[in-house]
Structure formats: C-alpha cells, structure tokens
Design a protein around this motif. Sequence first.
Motif, PDB file in Angstrom:
ATOM      1  N   UNK A 295      60.987  23.847  87.088  1.00 50.72           N
ATOM      2  CA  UNK A 295      60.482  23.971  85.726  1.00 50.72           C
ATOM      3  C   UNK A 295      60.559  25.420  85.256  1.00 50.72           C
ATOM      4  N   UNK A 296      60.174  26.335  86.118  1.00 48.67           N
ATOM      5  CA  UNK A 296      60.240  27.753  85.767  1.00 48.67           C
ATOM      6  C   UNK A 296      61.688  28.184  85.539  1.00 48.67           C
ATOM      7  N   UNK A 297      62.600  27.646  86.339  1.00 54.14           N
ATOM      8  CA  UNK A 297      64.012  27.989  86.170  1.00 54.14           C
ATOM      9  C   UNK A 297      64.513  27.531  84.809  1.00 54.14           C
ATOM     10  N   UNK A 298      64.113  26.338  84.390  1.00 52.07           N
ATOM     11  CA  UNK A 298      64.538  25.851  83.085  1.00 52.07           C
ATOM     12  C   UNK A 298      63.902  26.652  81.957  1.00 52.07           C
ATOM     13  N   UNK A 299      62.648  27.028  82.124  1.00 57.41           N
ATOM     14  CA  UNK A 299      62.021  27.903  81.136  1.00 57.41           C
ATOM     15  C   UNK A 299      62.733  29.249  81.066  1.00 57.41           C
ATOM     16  N   UNK A 300      63.163  29.733  82.219  1.00 56.10           N
ATOM     17  CA  UNK A 300      63.904  30.994  82.284  1.00 56.10           C
ATOM     18  C   UNK A 300      65.137  30.933  81.387  1.00 56.10           C
ATOM     19  N   UNK A 301      65.790  29.786  81.356  1.00 59.13           N
ATOM     20  CA  UNK A 301      66.992  29.612  80.532  1.00 59.13           C
ATOM     21  C   UNK A 301      66.660  29.089  79.134  1.00 59.13           C
ATOM     22  N   UNK A 302      65.391  29.222  78.731  1.00 57.40           N
ATOM     23  CA  UNK A 302      64.954  28.950  77.350  1.00 57.40           C
ATOM     24  C   UNK A 302      65.058  27.480  76.966  1.00 57.40           C
ATOM     25  N   UNK A 303      64.866  26.585  77.928  1.00 61.44           N
ATOM     26  CA  UNK A 303      64.913  25.162  77.633  1.00 61.44           C
ATOM     27  C   UNK A 303      63.563  24.661  77.146  1.00 61.44           C
ATOM     28  N   UNK A 304      63.589  23.791  76.171  1.00 65.05           N
ATOM     29  CA  UNK A 304      62.405  23.106  75.677  1.00 65.05           C
ATOM     30  C   UNK A 304      62.184  21.886  76.571  1.00 65.05           C
ATOM     31  N   UNK A 305      61.058  21.842  77.290  1.00 68.99           N
ATOM     32  CA  UNK A 305      60.843  20.840  78.338  1.00 68.99           C
ATOM     33  C   UNK A 305      59.819  19.797  77.900  1.00 68.99           C
ATOM     34  N   UNK A 306      60.151  18.518  78.127  1.00 68.73           N
ATOM     35  CA  UNK A 306      59.211  17.418  77.946  1.00 68.73           C
ATOM     36  C   UNK A 306      59.180  16.604  79.226  1.00 68.73           C
ATOM     37  N   UNK A 307      57.991  16.407  79.789  1.00 72.52           N
ATOM     38  CA  UNK A 307      57.850  15.676  81.046  1.00 72.52           C
ATOM     39  C   UNK A 307      57.503  14.214  80.794  1.00 72.52           C
ATOM     40  N   UNK A 308      57.987  13.343  81.701  1.00 70.09           N
ATOM     41  CA  UNK A 308      57.723  11.911  81.629  1.00 70.09           C
ATOM     42  C   UNK A 308      57.163  11.435  82.960  1.00 70.09           C
ATOM     43  N   UNK A 309      56.198  10.518  82.880  1.00 69.28           N
ATOM     44  CA  UNK A 309      55.683   9.893  84.083  1.00 69.28           C
ATOM     45  C   UNK A 309      56.600   8.785  84.556  1.00 69.28           C
ATOM     46  N   UNK A 310      56.182   8.106  85.619  1.00 68.93           N
ATOM     47  CA  UNK A 310      56.999   7.042  86.178  1.00 68.93           C
ATOM     48  C   UNK A 310      57.946   7.550  87.238  1.00 68.93           C
ATOM     49  N   UNK A 311      58.985   6.765  87.565  1.00 67.29           N
ATOM     50  CA  UNK A 311      59.924   7.152  88.630  1.00 67.29           C
ATOM     51  C   UNK A 311      60.619   8.471  88.321  1.00 67.29           C
ATOM     52  N   UNK A 312      60.872   9.251  89.362  1.00 65.69           N
ATOM     53  CA  UNK A 312      61.569  10.526  89.153  1.00 65.69           C
ATOM     54  C   UNK A 312      63.020  10.302  88.752  1.00 65.69           C
ATOM     55  N   UNK A 313      63.588   9.143  89.132  1.00 63.06           N
ATOM     56  CA  UNK A 313      64.957   8.789  88.750  1.00 63.06           C
ATOM     57  C   UNK A 313      64.934   7.419  88.067  1.00 63.06           C
ATOM     58  N   UNK A 314      64.562   7.390  86.792  1.00 62.74           N
ATOM     59  CA  UNK A 314      64.450   6.111  86.086  1.00 62.74           C
ATOM     60  C   UNK A 314      65.809   5.460  85.885  1.00 62.74           C
ATOM     61  N   UNK A 315      65.799   4.174  85.745  1.00 65.70           N
ATOM     62  CA  UNK A 315      67.040   3.467  85.425  1.00 65.70           C
ATOM     63  C   UNK A 315      67.445   3.810  83.996  1.00 65.70           C
ATOM     64  N   UNK A 316      68.734   3.981  83.742  1.00 70.94           N
ATOM     65  CA  UNK A 316      69.183   4.382  82.402  1.00 70.94           C
ATOM     66  C   UNK A 316      68.707   3.466  81.281  1.00 70.94           C
ATOM     67  N   UNK A 317      68.573   2.169  81.561  1.00 72.98           N
ATOM     68  CA  UNK A 317      68.202   1.215  80.500  1.00 72.98           C
ATOM     69  C   UNK A 317      66.702   1.001  80.378  1.00 72.98           C
ATOM     70  N   UNK A 318      65.904   1.651  81.181  1.00 72.26           N
ATOM     71  CA  UNK A 318      64.456   1.458  81.157  1.00 72.26           C
ATOM     72  C   UNK A 318      63.874   2.086  79.889  1.00 72.26           C
ATOM     73  N   UNK A 319      63.350   1.251  79.004  1.00 72.95           N
ATOM     74  CA  UNK A 319      62.810   1.723  77.733  1.00 72.95           C
ATOM     75  C   UNK A 319      61.602   2.633  77.907  1.00 72.95           C
ATOM     76  N   UNK A 320      60.966   2.579  79.054  1.00 75.69           N
ATOM     77  CA  UNK A 320      59.783   3.398  79.300  1.00 75.69           C
ATOM     78  C   UNK A 320      60.132   4.796  79.801  1.00 75.69           C
ATOM     79  N   UNK A 321      61.382   5.023  80.159  1.00 70.03           N
ATOM     80  CA  UNK A 321      61.777   6.275  80.795  1.00 70.03           C
ATOM     81  C   UNK A 321      62.349   7.310  79.853  1.00 70.03           C
ATOM     82  N   UNK A 322      62.554   8.513  80.385  1.00 69.98           N
ATOM     83  CA  UNK A 322      63.037   9.635  79.590  1.00 69.98           C
ATOM     84  C   UNK A 322      64.488   9.529  79.171  1.00 69.98           C
ATOM     85  N   UNK A 323      65.295   8.781  79.927  1.00 67.05           N
ATOM     86  CA  UNK A 323      66.712   8.644  79.555  1.00 67.05           C
ATOM     87  C   UNK A 323      66.833   7.933  78.212  1.00 67.05           C
TER      88      UNK A 323
END
Length: 518
Positions: free
Chosen positions: A119-147
Amino acid sequence: MPSNNFLNVYRGPNSVRDYFDPDSAPPLPLVEIPDKLNPYRRDGVRVYAKMMTMHPANNVKSMPALNLLEKAVVPGKTNTVIEYSSGSTVISMSLVSRVYHGITDVRAFLSNKTSIAKLRLMQFFDLDITLFGGPSQPEPADERGGIRAAERMAEKNESIINPNQYENDDNWKSHVRWTGPQILKQLPEINLICAGMGTSGTVTGLGMYFKEAKPSVFRLGVCTAAGDRVPGPRSFALLAPVEFPWKSAVEHIEEVGSHDSFSLSLDLCREGIVCGPSSGFNLQGLFQFIERQKAAGTLSNLAGEDGEIHCVFLCCDLPYQYINEYFDKLGSEHFPSITNESLTKVDLYRYDEAWEKDAAVALPLFLDERSLNGAIAIKNDSTIIDLRQPTDFGKFNLPGSINLPFADPSRPSPFSEPAVLEALWLKLENCFKTPSDELITLLQGKRILLLCYDGDSSRVATSVLRAKGYEADSVRSGFRALSDLDIRQVRGESSINISQGTKQGMSVTREVELATPS
C-alpha cells in the motif's frame, strides 16, 4: 524488436518515453543461473532467468500496461485510469499513463488484505487507493468484488477507462508482441519456457507465441498450491473463470508452495539475481517438472540438437516490498543474526556534532563572573548537570551545577559496551520522559550543559534531552578536559583556577539510580 540503441542512452523531449519503450531499448537481460543453484546442470539442463525486473517499471506487468493503455486511452477524452490490481500492474499503469499519455489520475482497487508495504509503495507512486473486503483474488465476474466495481465505474463515465487485465486480450498479447520475440532472439536454442499463472496473461502470451514461432518449445505453467499464497500467481481452482486461452497455451502445470518460492528467490538474490518470491516460484515449478521427467526417464526428450535442455523462467518483480514476508515465511534460521540487536530498541534519537562542544567554547556560554566579588557563577538562564557519582561531585564541581549520577567511572564507555549504553539510555529516558517538578524547574526555558567523566555519557544524555525539546549541549571529553582548564583564561582574563573541593553544586541523587548493564 529493439533498435540498435546499444549504449542505452535516451535524449530529447521523448527521452523517458523511449526509455520505457521495448522497441527503443535493448532486450531485457537473459541470465543463466549459477551452477550452484542448478541441481540439474550435470543432466544437461541449463536454466536462464528472463529479467523482467530490469524494465524501468521493475516488473513483468510493464509489458501489459504498455499494450493495454496504448489500445485503451482515447486522446483528449481519457482522464482517469482505474484497475483492480494488487500492485505491479497498476503501478506500471501509473508510470505508463504519465510517461506516454500525460494522465495523472490513476486509481487502484484492491483487497483489504494487501500488505502495508504494498500500500505504501502504491501511495509512493501517487495512486488513489480503494480497498475492498472479501477474497484477496476475487473472480472477475463477482459483482461484489473490486474487479466488477472498476468495470462499472468505467461504464458510467466516458472519461474513465478500466483496462481490465483479467479479461482484456491485450494483456497476454503484449508478451506475443515483446517478451516472446526477445527471448527467442536471445536464445534461439530454447527448449522450455516457464511462467507463473495469475491473470495467466504472461504464460498465455508466451505459450501462444512459442506455439507458433517454435512449436518444439515445451510450455510450462505454474500455479500456487491449494490453500497457499504467493504474491501474484493463483491456485489452479481460481483459474477456472479466466477467459484467456491459457489451456491451449500450456502443456503442463506445476503447483508450488510459498515456502519453496520464498526460499529459492532468496537464494537467487544472494547469488546476484535479485528478484521477488514469484520468481522463485517459477523456478521451483521448473525444477519440479524437470525432476518428474528425470524420474520418468523422459528428460532427454526435451533436449535440443546440442544435447542440452535450455530452459527460461521469468523473474517477475523485485523482493523489497516483500521483506517482512520473507522473514515470516522462512524464519530467522534463514538470516544472519544481528550483533547488538538490543540497540534497535534504545538510543533512538539523533546526535549532532554541534551539540558536543569543547570545554573552552562551552564554559563561557554557561558561566559568568559576578562583579561584586569576582567569583565565577552560573548564568541565570543556564543549568549545568553533572552526571558523575556523588563522591566525585562532592570533591569538585562547576559552580551552580546539579548532580544526577548516571555515569560510573568503573563502567566502560556506552559506545564500546552495548549493555552499558542500553542501561544508560533507558535510565535517561525514564528520568527525562516524566521529570519531577523539581527537575522541570531546572530544565524548562534553560540552556543545559551536561558533563561526565569522559564526555560519552553526557553525549547520550544530550541526545535524549534534545529529543524532549530541551536546548542541551555536552562537553567533549567531560571532566578530563577540565582538569587543567583555567576558566578566566578561557574568558581572556587573569588566571583564577577552579579549586578542588568546591561545594557550590547541588545533589539531586534521589531522582535517579546508577545505570548498570541489563
């Protein structure tokens, strides 16, 4: 393929852009690993690391980022890039977006289980970060996930694009465009290509390329062992919803655990091939496959015309963001111990040479002559703290000084004996962190001079007091430097020595205890 820029120099208004461009730079290095790391060298197996870490973005995802954004960004319309990514892809997109397209608004959607280091590395590169709960690797079609959340945001606003590394074929086609051709040009005799499977873009692209360019090359994929986790790749079960044609791109899949991945990448790093755990993961998968072939008596089937087996695995990223995970996964036995490790918890404040003054400089700042009787006295805005033992303080001290007996002449210097430094610092920290009312009166708003036997203990005390906001200095070499010093000579006047046995000081011994090694 790259131009003839052998000197690797980039100039002019597009210098950084050319630096990032695989078509303007020499191919990324291909390095054979040392024989000591290759247990199958005597079997005719030669193993090469494709150093994707040597791209300016320092990771394998730089190629997909270049290709995805080249195809997706609409000049004059696209203002924002948003991607679900655990790190490497979206960091590469952030860099490429700025360098190629002048886009500074890059947003990362990712799991709340992402490490603080990432997270700090991404902030270092000026990324705007939004976190999501649930599986760390959600399925692409999962409507509940960040993808899907990233996809929906792009669907609602024409100025936002979601390149979507999980479903966009320009991901894997980047390796058909750049990585595969580089490897084949560097190693025409290649017999086996090995890559990990996360989005499966890398292994799909390389597999599809070699399937056409040199069909004899064996195409090996690597997945994480069920229930285990390595940063980047996925388990075989999580590949089910991935729509890339990975099934036709690979001929065999190995499963590898995290311990082997971290351990082997650590070995690579220590031998000069600096890479992260997913690189050790790829190499371990390769070794497992070779061992299977050797056990089955079919290893020679992979050999080329020269009788050797030339294998390439990808080094995907660097190890630095995973340092804590290396220690967690492997344990302390994999790392050298730290001498005087206890000092990591003490002596925490800065030192400054300006705070350690020669006696001839320090004394005129704190002592003055009273005009009525010509006696030497402490200035009104000053406090002198003598850290010697009470007996020595009673025999001889500077006018107006107070005694806090932290220093012991029978002990070594705190800078030569860590246990002494640890004990001394803890005592000082405890004393000055919450000083008594009497001591506060002597410290607040005062200029403070500290002395001890040799200057070392007072040097430590000065560091502690400065950290608490007090204006403190110490005398270099302590009372040793005062033994022959004439105060009035220091002030440019007639000579009057400080006599032995002066009783002008004040003892505050109840405030502290003698510092002894813990």
